[in-house]
Every structure is written in structure tokens, then in C-alpha cells.
Design an enzyme around this catalytic site. Structure first.
Site, PDB file in Angstrom:
ATOM      1  N   THR A   1      25.657  -0.827  27.622  1.00 37.59           N
ATOM      2  CA  THR A   1      24.606  -1.781  27.969  1.00 37.59           C
ATOM      3  C   THR A   1      25.173  -3.073  28.540  1.00 37.59           C
ATOM      4  O   THR A   1      24.687  -3.583  29.554  1.00 37.59           O
ATOM      5  CB  THR A   1      23.746  -2.090  26.732  1.00 37.59           C
ATOM      6  OG1 THR A   1      23.073  -0.892  26.319  1.00 37.59           O
ATOM      7  CG2 THR A   1      22.706  -3.156  27.043  1.00 37.59           C
TER       8      THR A   1
ATOM      9  N   HIS B   1      38.220 -38.854  25.901  1.00 41.90           N
ATOM     10  CA  HIS B   1      37.115 -39.675  26.418  1.00 41.90           C
ATOM     11  C   HIS B   1      37.234 -39.711  27.956  1.00 41.90           C
ATOM     12  O   HIS B   1      38.320 -39.922  28.496  1.00 41.90           O
ATOM     13  CB  HIS B   1      37.201 -41.092  25.856  1.00 41.90           C
ATOM     14  CG  HIS B   1      36.174 -42.017  26.421  1.00 41.90           C
ATOM     15  ND1 HIS B   1      34.852 -42.007  26.010  1.00 41.90           N
ATOM     16  CD2 HIS B   1      36.256 -42.952  27.406  1.00 41.90           C
ATOM     17  CE1 HIS B   1      34.189 -42.908  26.701  1.00 41.90           C
ATOM     18  NE2 HIS B   1      35.020 -43.504  27.568  1.00 41.90           N
TER      19      HIS B   1
END
Length: 459
Positions: A38, A441
Site C-alpha cells: 500500500t 537562533h
């Protein structure tokens, strides 16, 4: 009767049970459909390739928010479809050829059923029957879409997740029956392809199952601005003709559609194997019953994947295949499978990902839980993305500081969740995870760190 040392039913994750160390075993493998199962042919791989294309459409469509002058000419569905399935079909064909050309492997195209303990019959498309016995059998024939009787009995055409990704052209009006993750992902794809979407869901929110209610509510609210949501009702009747359907709902309303997509859940294929004849028991959900080692009630018979697992996800099937492979090779030192901390993701716009407990589950089982929550709009990269809807939520045990669960809705959610997956798996306290590593950051990972930092300090 042909005898094999190992016989595998299903070529999805079951295919990976076969290992190079089994070169001296006589192995048989069977599948009734395309090789690869699948995921490769009808599920996660093509749907995510299409979902990424839909994400590109969404990006171009919203470019003006960033001061970018871009115009969307539309999705070329045929080109996209052929690119996706050109790749997956090639991998399927190559996978089948690779197995069939291996000297110790016999590849059967057909349908397998048990005829006795560790005995099978494989019937091919031409009606030929192959009688087979094996020392060891692995059941891995997956599952299939559930078709409600109101649809099946109507005599009118419908699509499922198995078929809709290969259609010739997107319909102008698509009705999606069901509001789970398969329904949501395919609705996202077809909406990007140009279809007007109506979703019929008997619950009061989209994305049922083990999904945090705050995430479900946020996603439902967002989709209500893009799709026609018919919540809290069911499909009562279908009338009309192919290409011009009228759907009558339990609340008395009607919906017109050119096409119906049925995405109302999946069911295991255990009922298609005559497993009881082979001494294999089913559980109360219709799945092949297995223990933690993947063993069924029949000696020498194992099962894995959607036909047996309580968590029908591809990464779970792959883990179970690894465990079953080990246990076939080392029956004296078996490994167990654990389903306690399985992450999941929904590849919609926005993405959704989760691991561990929901807040609702924490209320019931961990009354001392603590919550940390940070919106994407509170971190610098969220500003860059202009995301005003996404958030990251972490649930922490107030006594142990261990993470109980985490939920992310927003860009890159399926990637961000793995920080929590690792922390939960290795028992990293929430405070340590927040404060010990350096967090780049202004990367989007700051939404994870800030959610951890938002957890109140236990009294």
C-alpha cells in the site's frame, strides 16, 4: 505440493523480512496487487509526493503576503500524477523483478488462502492454483478502505485512497466522506488541484483518534474557511448518475458532487485469508492476533503491519518487520515490539504531528501534568513565515519532569516532533532538554525550546 522454508504473504513491509542471511532458505512471496504494498503504490509515498506539490501550490498562492509578485497558473494534474506514479511504478516493477530473479525466491502473483496448518493455496489471475506448504509463514497483507453500505449499495461510482490519486482529472466538486488523516491529506491535495471540497464527518471536529483536542479544534477552524464542512452528520443516501451525484445527509441537507471520495477508515485484510483453517486467531477488531514477538496462535506463523497491528502506520509496520525478521533468524533470543511511543504526522496545510499522550489523556491518568505552549508567531522564524495559527504544545509530568506527550501544528511539524520523540524514548527531562543543548537562533526549532521553557516550575 511446493514446500518453502519461508513464505511471506504481502510485499509491503513483509518484503523486508527477507534478508541476505537467508540465502540458503527456499523462500516464497505472494501479492495480489503491485509489488511494494500500500505505501509505495496507493498510500504514503504517492500521497506525500502529491502533498508536497500541494504545498508548492499553497506557497505560490500566498506569495503576495511576502511582497512577492507571483501568479499561480494552476496545477497540471496529469503531469504531476505521471511524475509521481512514474517513479513509484518503476520502483514497484524493479522490486518485483529483483525478488523474482533471485535464485532462492519464488514470486507468486495471486491470492493466498490457508488450507491447513502452514499450508496455503495461491490462485493467480488465470485461475491456476498452486498448493504450498512452509516451515514458517509471515502474514503481511495489509488492509483496505472501509466502504459503508450506503455507498456500496448505491450502485454509483466512488473513489478511495487506492484509486483517486490516479484519476484522469480532478473533479470540479469533490465530496469527501470521512474526516480522518487520509481524508484530510487527500482533500488538501485535491483542493490544490482545483477541486471544491465538501467534507462529511459524523464527529464534531476533524481528525478523530489519538489527536489532541486543541490541535483538532484549530485544524477544524482553519479548514472551515477553505472547505465546506458538514460535521456531526452522516450520509443517508446517494442518488444521481456518474459525474452528477446528489448526497442526502442525516440532518436533511443535500450536497451535489461530481465525484465521491470514501475515506471513512480502513480494515485489516485478515478476513481474506481463511486464517482459521490455518489455526490463526483473530482479535475482536478483526486483526490477526499476535504477541509481542509477532507470533500468531499457529506455530511457525507470524504477522505484521496493518493486518495485525493496533497502530496501522508504515513506520510501525517497518519496525514490526525488523522484529519478525530477527525472530525468524534467532528463535532462541526473540525481540519484542513496543507500541507505547509511536509518533504520527498528518501532511496537510498546516502539518500536524504528535507523540505520546494528549492533554485529554493526561487529565485522566496524570492529574499533576504541566503544559508548555508556544505559538509560531512568538519566535523569529515564525515571524519570517508569517505564521499566525501554528503552535507547539508539550505535556510534562509534574513529579518526574519527564515528557508525557507533545503536539505540533504548523510548518515542518513532522520534523520538529522528532525532538520530542527522542527525548521521550531516552528519558530526557523536559528541563534538561530546554536548557542544556544550544538551540540555533533563529531556527524554527525555537518553537520547541520555548514550549519547554513555558512549562511551569512544579511547586
Amino acid at each position: 505440493m511446493k514446500h518453502h522454508d519461508l513464505f511471506v504473504i504481502g510485499t509491503g513491509s513483509g518484503n523486508s523480512v527477507i534478508d541476505d542471511s537467508m540465502a540458503d532458505w527456499d523462500i516464497g512471496i505472494v501479492d495480489q496487487r503491485r509489488a511494494g504494498g500500500t505505501c509505495l503504490n496507493y498510500g504514503c509515498i504517492p500521497s506525500k509526493m502529491l502533498a508536497y506539490t500541494a504545498e508548492v501550490v499553497d506557497t505560490v498562492s500566498s506569495a503576495n503576503r511576502f511582497g512577492v509578485d507571483a501568479k499561480l497558473g494552476g496545477m497540471n494534474w496529469t503531469e504531476v500524477r505521471d511524475r509521481v506514479f512514474g517513479l513509484t511504478d518503476r520502483h514497484s516493477d524493479e522490486g518485483r523483478e529483483g525478488r523474482a530473479s533471485t535464485s532462492n525466491i519464488t514470486y507468486y502473483d495471486g491470492h493466498a488462502e490457508f488450507t491447513g496448518p502452514r499450508q496455503l493455496v495461491v490462485t493467480d489471475d488465470a485461475g491456476n492454483r498452486h498448493q504450498i506448504s512452509a516451515d514458517r509463514i509471515v502474514i503481511a497483507n495489509g488492509g483496505r478502505p472501509v466502504i459503508p453500505s450506503v455507498v456500496a449499495d448505491s450502485g454509483l461510482p466512488y473513489e478511495t485512497s487506492d484509486t483517486i490519486m490516479r484519476i484522469e482529472a480532478p473533479p470540479r466538486r469533490l465530496v469527501v466522506l470521512g474526516g480522518g488523516y487520509i481524508a484530510a491529506e487527500l482533500a488538501h491535495v485535491m483542493s490544490a488541484a482545483g477541486s471544491e471540497i465538501t467534507v462529511i464527518e459524523n464527529g464534531d471536529m476533524l481528525l478523530g483518534g489519538p489527536q489532541d483536542d486543541e490541535v483538532r479544534s484549530t485544524f477544524t477552524d482553519l479548514m472551515s474557511t477553505r472547505w465546506d464542512l458538514r460535521l456531526g452528520t452522516e450520509l443517508d443516501a446517494i442518488d444521481g448518475e456518474p459525474g452528477d451525484l446528489t448526497l442526502t445527509l442525516a440532518d436533511g441537507s443535500t450536497v451535489s458532487a461530481d465525484m465521491l471520495l470514501v475515506a471513512a477508515g480502513r480494515t485489516p485484510n485478515a478476513d481474506r485469508l481463511e486464517v482459521s483453517v490455518g489455526g490463526v486467531d483473530l482479535d475482536d477488531k478483526g486483526r490477526v492476533a499476535v504477541d509481542e514477538f509477532g507470533r500468531t496462535s499457529a506455530e511457525g506463523v507470524f504477522a505484521l503491519g496493518d493486518v495485525s497491528t493496533p497502530v496501522p502506520l508504515k513506520h510501525v509496520a517497518n519496525r514490526e518487520a525488523d522484529v519478525v525478521k530477527h525472530n525468524l533468524l534467532h528463535p532462541d533470543r526473540m525481540r519484542a515490539t513496543n507500541h507505547d511511543r509511536v509518533p504520527s504526522a498528518v501532511f496537510t496545510e498546516p502539518q500536524i504531528a504528535s507523540v505520546g499522550l494528549t492533554e485529554e489523556q493526561c487529565r485522566d491518568g496524570h492529574p499533576d501534568y504541566l503544559v508548555g505552549r508556544t505559538p509560531y508567531s512568538d519566535v523569529a522564524y515564525g515571524w519570517a513565515m508569517q505564521d499566525t495559527d501554528g503552535f507547539c504544545k508539550v505535556l510534562v509530568d509534574g513529579n518526574t519532569d519527564l515528557i508525557l506527550g507533545a503536539h505540533v501544528i504548523g510548518p515542518q511539524a513532522a520534523t520538529l516532533i522528532h525532538i520530542f520523540v527522542t527525548a521521550i524514548e531516552f528519558g530526557i527531562p523536559a528541563t534538561d532538554l530546554a536548557r542544556r543543548p544550544y538551540w540555533i537562533h533563529p531556527a524554527l526549532t525555537e518553537v520547541v525550546q520555548n514550549a519547554l521553557l513555558d512549562v511551569p516550575v512544579a511547586a
